[in-house]
Design an enzyme around this catalytic site. Structure first.
Site, PDB file in Angstrom:
ATOM      1  CG  HIS A  17      -1.912  -1.061   1.342  1.00  0.00           C
ATOM      2  ND1 HIS A  17      -2.040  -1.866   2.441  1.00  0.00           N
ATOM      3  CD2 HIS A  17      -2.853  -1.483   0.457  1.00  0.00           C
ATOM      4  CE1 HIS A  17      -3.024  -2.724   2.247  1.00  0.00           C
ATOM      5  NE2 HIS A  17      -3.534  -2.525   1.047  1.00  0.00           N
ATOM      6  CE  LYS A  41     -12.571  -7.639   1.101  1.00  0.00           C
ATOM      7  NZ  LYS A  41     -11.409  -6.933   0.527  1.00  0.00           N
ATOM      8  NE  ARG A  90      -2.584  -7.312  -4.608  1.00  0.00           N
ATOM      9  CZ  ARG A  90      -3.351  -7.512  -3.562  1.00  0.00           C
ATOM     10  NH1 ARG A  90      -2.827  -7.751  -2.398  1.00  0.00           N
ATOM     11  NH2 ARG A  90      -4.659  -7.492  -3.689  1.00  0.00           N
ATOM     12  CB  SER A 128      -4.057  -6.874   4.328  1.00  0.00           C
ATOM     13  OG  SER A 128      -3.702  -5.593   3.899  1.00  0.00           O
TER      14      SER A 128
HETATM   15  P1  ADP Z   1      -9.674  -4.116  -0.666  1.00  0.00           P
HETATM   16  O1  ADP Z   1     -10.320  -4.869   0.426  1.00  0.00           O
HETATM   17  O2  ADP Z   1     -10.470  -2.973  -1.195  1.00  0.00           O
HETATM   18  O3  ADP Z   1      -9.048  -4.933  -1.751  1.00  0.00           O
HETATM   19  P2  ADP Z   1      -7.028  -3.724   0.374  1.00  0.00           P
HETATM   20  O4  ADP Z   1      -6.671  -2.962   1.590  1.00  0.00           O
HETATM   21  O5  ADP Z   1      -6.779  -5.179   0.382  1.00  0.00           O
HETATM   22  O6  ADP Z   1      -8.520  -3.362   0.100  1.00  0.00           O
HETATM   23  O7  ADP Z   1      -6.319  -3.070  -0.873  1.00  0.00           O
HETATM   24  C1  ADP Z   1      -6.553  -1.753  -1.250  1.00  0.00           C
HETATM   25  C2  ADP Z   1      -5.943  -1.536  -2.605  1.00  0.00           C
HETATM   26  O8  ADP Z   1      -4.543  -1.705  -2.537  1.00  0.00           O
HETATM   27  C3  ADP Z   1      -6.435  -2.508  -3.678  1.00  0.00           C
HETATM   28  O9  ADP Z   1      -6.484  -1.821  -4.898  1.00  0.00           O
HETATM   29  C4  ADP Z   1      -5.361  -3.548  -3.709  1.00  0.00           C
HETATM   30  O10 ADP Z   1      -5.274  -4.163  -4.979  1.00  0.00           O
HETATM   31  C5  ADP Z   1      -4.143  -2.686  -3.452  1.00  0.00           C
HETATM   32  N1  ADP Z   1      -3.049  -3.462  -2.888  1.00  0.00           N
HETATM   33  C6  ADP Z   1      -3.052  -4.254  -1.806  1.00  0.00           C
HETATM   34  N2  ADP Z   1      -1.837  -4.820  -1.602  1.00  0.00           N
HETATM   35  C7  ADP Z   1      -1.048  -4.360  -2.606  1.00  0.00           C
HETATM   36  C8  ADP Z   1       0.303  -4.599  -2.990  1.00  0.00           C
HETATM   37  N3  ADP Z   1       1.089  -5.439  -2.330  1.00  0.00           N
HETATM   38  N4  ADP Z   1       0.759  -3.967  -4.071  1.00  0.00           N
HETATM   39  C9  ADP Z   1      -0.038  -3.141  -4.773  1.00  0.00           C
HETATM   40  N5  ADP Z   1      -1.313  -2.888  -4.496  1.00  0.00           N
HETATM   41  C10 ADP Z   1      -1.822  -3.490  -3.425  1.00  0.00           C
END
Ligand code: ADP
Length: 159
Positions: A17, A41, A90, A128
Site C-alpha cells: 500500500h 470482510k 498485483r 494484508s
Molecule cells: P480491498 O479490500 O479494497 O481490496 P485492500 O486494503 O486489500 O482493500 O487493498 C486496497 C488496494 O490496494 C487494492 O487496490 C489492492 O489491490 C491494493 N493493494 C493491496 N496490496 C497491494 C500490494 N502489495 N501492491 C499493490 N497494491 C496493493
C-alpha cells in the site's frame, strides 16, 4: 487541483500500500487514502485502529490525507472533489474483480476515472490477508509492513 482517492480495507496497511501511495502522490496534488467502513470482510483491526495505523505511517506525508467512508465510493469521490480512484494491481488474479468494479463505477459516475498502479515487483505477492496469516502463525512480518504495524500484529496474536 488533481485529487485521487485510494480506497481499501487496509487491514492492516502493508509496504505494498505504501508503495502505491508513494507512486500516486507524485502524480496527484492530493491523495486521500480512504478506509472502507462497511466492511463485510470482518476485519482484524477495527476501523479506528486501521485509521490510526495509516495516520502514523502515510498520514505524515505531505500531500496525503486519511479519511473513512461508507456508502458508494463514487459518491465519496464526488463529495471530495476527486477525479480519480486509485487501485493497486498485483497480478492477473486481481484483474477480473478490479475490471468489473472499474466499469461499474464508470456506469454509476462517468466523471470519476479508475487508475491502476503496479507496485515494485517484490510487493506483487504481498497482501494484508497473507501478512495476517503469517503473523497468526508466529512468523516474522517485519519485511512486509511498517514496524508499527508489525508490533500491532504481534499484540493481536499474543497469547
Ligand atoms: P480491498 O479490500 O479494497 O481490496 P485492500 O486494503 O486489500 O482493500 O487493498 C486496497 C488496494 O490496494 C487494492 O487496490 C489492492 O489491490 C491494493 N493493494 C493491496 N496490496 C497491494 C500490494 N502489495 N501492491 C499493490 N497494491 C496493493
Amino acid at each position: 487541483m488533481k485529487r485521487a482517492i485510494y480506497p481499501g480495507s487496509f487491514d492492516p496497511v502493508t509496504n505494498g500500500h505504501l508503495d502505491v501511495v508513494e507512486r500516486a502522490r507524485k502524480l496527484f496534488d492530493e491523495v486521500i487514502v480512504a478506509v472502507a467502513h462497511n466492511d463485510e470482510k470482518q476485519p482484524l483491526f477495527s476501523l479506528k485502529e486501521r485509521l490510526n495505523l495509516l495516520q502514523q505511517t502515510v498520514g505524515k506525508i505531505d500531500n496525503v490525507r486519511i479519511a473513512q467512508f461508507d456508502g458508494l465510493l463514487v459518491e465519496f469521490a464526488l463529495q471530495q472533489k476527486a477525479n480519480a480512484v486509485l487501485r493497486g494491481l498485483r497480478a492477473v488474479s486481481d484483474f477480473e474483480f478490479e475490471f468489473q468494479m472499474a466499469l461499474m463505477n464508470r456506469k454509476l459516475e462517468g466523471n470519476v476515472e479508475t487508475i491502476f498502479l503496479m507496485p515494485k515487483e517484490e510487493y506483487t505477492y504481498l497482501s494484508s490477508r497473507l501478512v495476517k496469516e503469517i503473523a497468526r502463525l508466529g512468523g516474522d512480518v517485519s519485511k512486509f509492513v511498517p514496524s508499527l504495524v508489525a508490533s500491532a500484529l504481534g499484540k493481536k496474536f499474543k497469547g
